[in-house]
Scaffold this active site. Structure first.
Site, short mmCIF file in Angstrom:
data_model
loop_
_atom_site.label_atom_id
_atom_site.label_comp_id
_atom_site.label_asym_id
_atom_site.label_seq_id
_atom_site.Cartn_x
_atom_site.Cartn_y
_atom_site.Cartn_z
N THR A 143 18.68 53.08 -62.34
CA THR A 143 18.00 52.96 -63.63
C THR A 143 17.94 54.35 -64.26
O THR A 143 18.03 55.36 -63.57
CB THR A 143 16.57 52.41 -63.48
OG1 THR A 143 15.83 53.28 -62.61
CG2 THR A 143 16.59 51.01 -62.89
N HIS A 186 15.73 43.45 -57.39
CA HIS A 186 16.73 43.18 -58.43
C HIS A 186 17.35 41.81 -58.19
O HIS A 186 17.49 41.37 -57.05
CB HIS A 186 17.84 44.24 -58.40
CG HIS A 186 17.37 45.61 -58.71
ND1 HIS A 186 17.28 46.13 -59.99
CD2 HIS A 186 16.96 46.61 -57.88
CE1 HIS A 186 16.84 47.38 -59.94
NE2 HIS A 186 16.63 47.69 -58.68
N HIS A 208 10.50 46.08 -65.98
CA HIS A 208 11.89 46.10 -65.54
C HIS A 208 12.07 45.40 -64.19
O HIS A 208 13.15 44.91 -63.88
CB HIS A 208 12.41 47.53 -65.43
CG HIS A 208 12.38 48.28 -66.72
ND1 HIS A 208 13.16 47.94 -67.80
CD2 HIS A 208 11.65 49.36 -67.12
CE1 HIS A 208 12.93 48.78 -68.81
NE2 HIS A 208 12.01 49.63 -68.42
#
Length: 259
Positions: free
Chosen positions: A209, A124, A97
């Site tokens: 998340t 991110h 991720h």
């Protein structure tokens, strides 16, 4: 004697089967089996997270979710964040991720008298938080926890600019998906990834998340740091977009802490 040996052998067989069943049906093993797959795109994208598992329902039903768009912060008496980050061996995880760097115990921040220990930081793209409706190229999250189990996350905006040597070192040591790379000969100090100005916005939010747990103390630094265009492209070659969209503020107060 033969009867005793037979009983003993049967007991050992039953005991072995029992241990195997414990291993198969242990809470940890069950959790690993039933943990649903989630993603940033496709059928498991953020709009579906709350429906993937009852454990993820806050992703859909929570009222204090993160990230958010930050604007019109209420200026308050500044609460300084005291950073006490130490060097740690570089430990990089590619978890499917994001790229995550785990931190050894002993590095802390203090916010309003409460001390939180740094657990890990990760990245991110684009930034998950937006400021005045503007996203940055990337965002770094430094995740901390105190002795009560409460979480505090520091968000650092990242924009395109000069090459960042520490980011280069991390990127050079990213392992394959699902793997960890520990480089004991290359200690790092994430304090070197913080901007000089520590002005920030704070608000109460959640993990970005699954399971989207709430009551997370969010602190988003206003001044960004710089990485090069090639460094951004390197991360995006692994994770083209791994940012949850912004969520409604739902009446939450956003506080501005100047210096």
């Amino acid at each position: 004697m033969k009867t005793n040996n037979l009983l003993c052998r049967n007991f050992l067989i039953i005991a072995s089967l029992f241990m195997v069943l414990i291993a198969i049906f242990s809470p940890q093993a069950l959790a690993e089996k039933i943990m649903p797959h989630w993603s940033y795109s496709g059928i498991d994208n953020p709009t579906t997270w709350g429906k993937l598992s009852s454990d993820f329902e806050l992703c859909e039903l929570g009222k204090y979710q993160s990230p958010i768009n930050i604007n019109n912060g209420v200026e308050v008496t500044p609460v300084n964040m005291e950073f006490n980050y130490k060097s740690t061996p570089l430990s990089v995880i590619n978890n499917g991720h994001t790229v995550q760097v785990n931190y050894n115990p002993g590095s802390t921040i203090k916010i309003n008298g409460k001390e939180y220990e740094l657990l890990q930081f990760h990245f991110h793209t684009p930034s998950e938080h937006t400021i005045d409706d503007q996203a940055s190229a990337m965002e770094m999250h430094l995740v901390h926890r105190n002795i009560k189990g409460q979480l505090a996350v520091v968000g650092v905006m990242i924009k395109k600019g000069a090459v960042n040597p520490l980011i280069d070192l991390i990127w050079m040591n990213i392992p394959a998906v699902g793997q960890k790379n520990i480089v004991k000969t290359s200690p790092i100090n994430v304090g070197n990834l913080l901007p000089n100005s520590k002005e920030y916005f704070s608000y109460t939010g959640s993990l970005t998340t699954p399971p989207c747990s709430e009551n997370v103390n969010w602190n988003v630094l206003i001044k960004p740091i710089q990485v090069s265009e090639k460094q951004i492209e390197k991360f995006q070659s692994l994770y083209q977009a791994n940012a949850r969209p912004v969520n409604p503020i739902n009446g939450r107060m956003i506080e501005f802490h100047g210096q």
